[in-house]
Design an enzyme around this catalytic site. Structure first.
Site, PDB file in Angstrom:
ATOM      1  N   THR A 166      26.084  78.012  60.784  1.00  0.00           N
ATOM      2  CA  THR A 166      24.702  77.790  60.348  1.00  0.00           C
ATOM      3  C   THR A 166      24.479  76.300  60.142  1.00  0.00           C
ATOM      4  O   THR A 166      23.332  75.839  60.175  1.00  0.00           O
ATOM      5  CB  THR A 166      24.377  78.548  59.046  1.00  0.00           C
ATOM      6  OG1 THR A 166      25.415  78.278  58.092  1.00  0.00           O
ATOM      7  CG2 THR A 166      24.266  80.037  59.292  1.00  0.00           C
ATOM      8  N   LYS A 201      38.115  75.141  63.650  1.00  0.00           N
ATOM      9  CA  LYS A 201      36.925  74.296  63.746  1.00  0.00           C
ATOM     10  C   LYS A 201      37.237  72.934  64.361  1.00  0.00           C
ATOM     11  O   LYS A 201      36.350  72.183  64.736  1.00  0.00           O
ATOM     12  CB  LYS A 201      36.294  74.126  62.357  1.00  0.00           C
ATOM     13  CG  LYS A 201      35.676  75.421  61.804  1.00  0.00           C
ATOM     14  CD  LYS A 201      35.163  75.211  60.376  1.00  0.00           C
ATOM     15  CE  LYS A 201      34.595  76.460  59.724  1.00  0.00           C
ATOM     16  NZ  LYS A 201      33.184  76.722  60.079  1.00  0.00           N
ATOM     17  N   ARG A 215      33.788  73.864  56.278  1.00  0.00           N
ATOM     18  CA  ARG A 215      35.127  74.045  55.724  1.00  0.00           C
ATOM     19  C   ARG A 215      36.180  73.520  56.701  1.00  0.00           C
ATOM     20  O   ARG A 215      35.984  73.533  57.914  1.00  0.00           O
ATOM     21  CB  ARG A 215      35.373  75.538  55.420  1.00  0.00           C
ATOM     22  CG  ARG A 215      34.705  75.995  54.144  1.00  0.00           C
ATOM     23  CD  ARG A 215      35.139  75.213  52.928  1.00  0.00           C
ATOM     24  NE  ARG A 215      36.485  75.560  52.541  1.00  0.00           N
ATOM     25  CZ  ARG A 215      36.796  76.395  51.549  1.00  0.00           C
ATOM     26  NH1 ARG A 215      35.854  76.942  50.809  1.00  0.00           N
ATOM     27  NH2 ARG A 215      38.053  76.671  51.270  1.00  0.00           N
TER      28      ARG A 215
HETATM   29  C1  PLP Z   1      25.562  75.443  55.937  1.00  0.00           C
HETATM   30  C2  PLP Z   1      26.738  75.179  55.086  1.00  0.00           C
HETATM   31  C3  PLP Z   1      28.016  75.606  55.492  1.00  0.00           C
HETATM   32  C4  PLP Z   1      28.266  76.284  56.811  1.00  0.00           C
HETATM   33  O1  PLP Z   1      28.607  75.302  57.781  1.00  0.00           O
HETATM   34  P1  PLP Z   1      29.222  75.720  59.199  1.00  0.00           P
HETATM   35  O2  PLP Z   1      29.213  74.443  59.969  1.00  0.00           O
HETATM   36  O3  PLP Z   1      28.316  76.735  59.782  1.00  0.00           O
HETATM   37  O4  PLP Z   1      30.594  76.231  58.950  1.00  0.00           O
HETATM   38  C5  PLP Z   1      29.083  75.327  54.666  1.00  0.00           C
HETATM   39  N1  PLP Z   1      28.924  74.673  53.502  1.00  0.00           N
HETATM   40  C6  PLP Z   1      27.719  74.234  53.088  1.00  0.00           C
HETATM   41  C7  PLP Z   1      27.613  73.497  51.803  1.00  0.00           C
HETATM   42  C8  PLP Z   1      26.585  74.488  53.853  1.00  0.00           C
HETATM   43  O5  PLP Z   1      25.389  74.073  53.411  1.00  0.00           O
END
Ligand code: PLP
Length: 783
Positions: A629, A527, A522
């Site tokens: 994640t 970030k 996001r």
């Molecule tokens: C894994 C995932 C996220 C989380 O991403 P981060 O870098 O941890 O914020 C967000 N959107 C989608 C579609 C994902 O697969």
């Protein structure tokens, strides 16, 4: 299922549901028919799973978001019938890839929090745990993102417009949710099967849809008031109409509160109804049979609601509180103050007048205890649920549950020592860590069959699919030339595939021999997508100044949705799109670097991006990203991380070695020390080249179509720079330049990626789920 059975089934289903031959149907219809045939195949096992868990303790994951993505391939892979089905479809002349693409993503979530819920369900079923999900059947999921002149424009996501084969309506289990005496709706459950790998356990995700109790007002219709005749139905359906497109901010809106109460009340009534139907004598048994996990505070109203439901059954408050506390646990997902849910008392009592007294009672109980423990009154603001006109959902969730968990080691430590220190001092055993994870079934097996095949070959078994620590067995092969070459070839192939996809969807030509450096998540200031964009802008200036240097070829890829009301985030998207336009059309540099902002990043796009990455961007300001994640998905697919010591990055480098990643920037204590004596302009001026990059926001280099957006970006940076982009820039640039230099020795570079992959075992959501099951839920597996 034999090939012939499947073919007959598919053809039969087409006649039955469409009154047409399967071969006459369009792709969406064909997908739906195939989905229905698969459902028919799996339903007996689904029923059997419900039976086998029967009267044992079960876990329930309550979440306002489940970012499921597509289900077809996932279900086929987990059922173990992917090969047969693909072959049958091929024989029938169906293009499987087109069929797969015809499925709309179930985008019932914003980002990490919702995707975590989806990964947990996959792991729960795979590990044969009795784990059900409860959420909302949003009619519209996360918006579709379009770029118009480089600006984000949102479009509705009517994902249910074409029939969804995975959802079964269960009208018999409908319940009434009562907001107030004259505001009630019906909650109708739709069940989605969650197929565990191996197909032995099929759990359930139950999603509630809001409907009117009296759907049609005949009298109004008779009187010619046609709109009035369906008004009640329209109003009720509004509750489950849309997913709030916010990530890491608290909306504080009436409808949002209604949604939260709607699904938590419906879910608890469902549990209560079943509990009573099973003929239990004592409600004390409720907590012995239910573990309810609150995914953030979005379902926190489950706390007063369960107390209310128990009191309705004649249980007194103290006992109801005790049963509730024993039944529930809460996951905290954020350290950001703006994300903590606080409800205005006036708004709350106007929507939920009958529930509010239970919160008062919980708060009064807390006050009694604070007095008992002789907590200084000056400290009470760290505890009280009701403070002035505010209701603090996190405090209620800590007080009235058995366990509170953070989502990565550093995050949990910060909860204990800072954000929730007072609580931790009071209840030293309550706050636990459960480092997040991802399912390797979706994020490797399914999305990267080439790498999966190599891993299986090298390890000599597919055990890693359900036991990811097995990847450690690859580590000794890091110096095997042939292995590394195959690893590099596969990465090249995934980059080639992504290049073709990006060519088609974004109309940008990228070079699969360049470094693929990817930031997908996001869009949020913390970030720091802007810091990566500044690096590109600076690199552009450096290439222009010194075109004859041996620059490493690089492709910078972004994917991100901004909350529709998040102005600065949208300004950053516009800026990156402008930067991309400039870089990609300048013949002096576009043979060296390219920039792509992919449109409409979501689970399905993610499945193509993670496998093709060389570099994973995890550059949040230290102390802001609870876990992340996405960082784990990159690692699992053999990318190196350029990142700060934040969230799960800390554990990633603990597993794979700092020397195999690119760690930079201030750490948490340095950030804390810097706040209060920070001069962003001084930081900018002392960093070579940075002033030119920042000034280019406002000197006419880039066009914001006279919106003033870039001036606002400039002002926010030079006045405050809340996220220390200008401070961390120099160290980020060094890390990035090191990557460019290291890439010149491909073997050495990809060896680092390989080592990362080999050490990704810890980050399987199987490990996380096992920890929840044994240390929080106390549920056991069913063989
Ligand atoms: C894994 C995932 C996220 C989380 O991403 P981060 O870098 O941890 O914020 C967000 N959107 C989608 C579609 C994902 O697969």
């Amino acid at each position: 299922m034999t090939s012939l059975q499947l073919k007959d089934r598919i053809e039969g289903k087409a006649y039955e549901s469409h009154g047409q031959s399967f071969y006459e149907l369009n792709e969406k219809e064909q997908f739906n028919v195939v989905g229905n045939a698969i459902m028919e195949y799996l339903v007996p096992e689904w029923i059997e799973s419900k039976r086998k868990f029967g009267k044992k303790k079960q876990a329930y994951y309550l979440s306002a978001e489940f970012l499921m993505g597509r289900a077809l391939s996932n279900n086929l892979v987990n059922l173990g019938i992917e090969g047969e089905v693909k072959q049958t479809l091929e024989e029938m002349g169906v293009d499987y890839n087109a069929l797969e693409d015809a499925e709309d993503d179930a985008g019932l979530g914003n980002g990490g929090l919702g995707r975590l819920a989806a990964c947990f369900l996959d792991s729960g079923a795979t590990l044969d745990y009795p784990l059900s999900g409860y959420g909302i059947l949003y009619q519209y999921g996360i918006f579709k993102q379009n770029f118009v002149n480089g600006f984000q424009v949102e479009e509705a996501d009517p994902w249910l417009e074409h029939d969804n084969p995975w959802l079964i309506k269960n009208s018999n289990d409908a319940v009434i949710v009562e907001f107030s005496d004259n505001d009630k709706v019906e909650a109708v459950p739709y069940d989605m099967p969650i197929v565990g790998y191996g197909g032995d356990t099929i759990n359930t995700l139950r999603l509630w849809k809001a409907e009117a109790i009296h759907k049609f007002n005949f009298q109004a219709f008779d009187e010619g008031k046609y709109i009035d005749s369906v008004k009640a139905q329209n109003e009720a359906e509004t509750i489950s109409r849309i997913l709030y497109p916010n990530d890491s901010t608290n909306e504080g809106k009436k409808l949002r509160l209604k949604q939260q109460y709607f699904f938590t009340s419906a879910s608890l009534q469902d549990l209560m109804d079943n509990f009573k139907a099973e003929g239990h004598k004592s409600f004390d048994d409720f907590s012995k049979l239910h573990s309810i996990q609150l995914n953030d505070t979005h379902p926190a109203l489950a706390i007063p609601e369960l107390i209310r439901l128990l009191e309705k059954e004649g249980v007194d408050f103290e006992r109801a509180f005790d049963i509730t506390q024993k039944s529930m646990a809460y996951t905290n997902h954020t350290l950001l103050a703006e994300a903590l849910e606080v409800w205005d008392k006036g708004l709350f009592t106007s929507v939920l007048p009958n529930l509010y007294p239970y919160i008062e009672e919980i708060n009064a109980r807390l006050v009694r205890e604070l007095k008992e423990w002789q907590v200084d009154k000056d400290e009470w603001h760290n505890f009280l649920i009701i403070q002035g006109n505010s209701i603090h959902m996190a405090f209620m969730s800590i007080y009235a549950t058995r366990a509170v968990n953070g989502v990565a080691a550093i995050h949990t430590d910060l909860l204990k020592t800072d954000v929730l220190k007072s609580w931790h001092d009071m209840f030293p055993d309550r706050i636990l860590n459960k480092t997040n994870g991802i399912t390797q079934r979706r994020w490797l097996l399914q999305s990267n069959p080439q790498l999966s095949g190599m891993i299986t070959d090298l390890l000599g078994s597919k055990e890693w699919v359900t036991s990811l620590e097995q990847l450690k067995g690859l580590e000794p092969m890091q110096d095997d030339e042939a292995v590394l070459e195959r690893f590099i070839d596969i990465k090249r192939e995934k980059k080639q595939e992504l290049s073709e996809y990006i060519q088609f969807h974004e109309e940008v030509d990228i070079d699969p021999d360049s470094i693929f450096d990817i930031q997908i998540k996001r869009l949020h200031e913390y970030k720091r997508q802007l810091m990566m964009a500044f690096y590109i802008a600076d690199l552009y200036n450096r290439i222009k100044a010194d075109p004859d240097e041996e620059w490493t070829k690089r492709t910078f890829i972004f994917g991100a949705k901004a909350a529709p009301g998040y102005y600065i985030a949208k300004a950053i998207i516009k800026y990156i799109n402008e930067l991309a336009g400039k870089v990609n059309t300048d013949p002096d540099v576009n043979g060296i670097i390219k920039v792509v902002f992919v449109e409409n990043y979501g689970v399905s796009y993610a499945e193509r991006l993670f496998p093709a990455a060389d570099v994973s961007e995890q550059i949040s300001l230290a102390g802001k990203e609870a876990s992340g994640t996405g960082n784990m998905k990159f690692m699992l697919n053999g990318a190196v991380t350029v990142g700060t010591m934040d969230g799960a990055n800390v554990e990633i480098v603990e597993e794979a070695g700092k020397e195999n990643n690119y760690i930079f920037g201030m750490e948490v204590d340095e950030v804390v020390a810097k706040r209060g004596n920070y001069d962003p302009i001084a930081a900018m001026k002392r960093t070579e080249g940075l002033e030119q990059v920042v000034e280019s926001l406002v000197d006419g280099t880039f066009n914001d179509n006279n919106t003033g957006m870039f001036q606002d970006l400039y002002n926010s940076l030079t006045a405050e720079d809340q996220y220390f982009i200008l401070e961390d820039f120099e160290s980020y640039r060094q890390a990035q330049d090191q990557i460019a230099s290291d890439f010149k020795d491909q073997k050495a570079f990809y060896r680092k990626g390989f080592i990362n992959m080999a050490n990704a075992g810890k980050f399987s959501s199987d490990r996380t789920l096992e920890e929840y099951a044994t240390e929080i839920w106390h549920v056991s597996k069913q063989q």
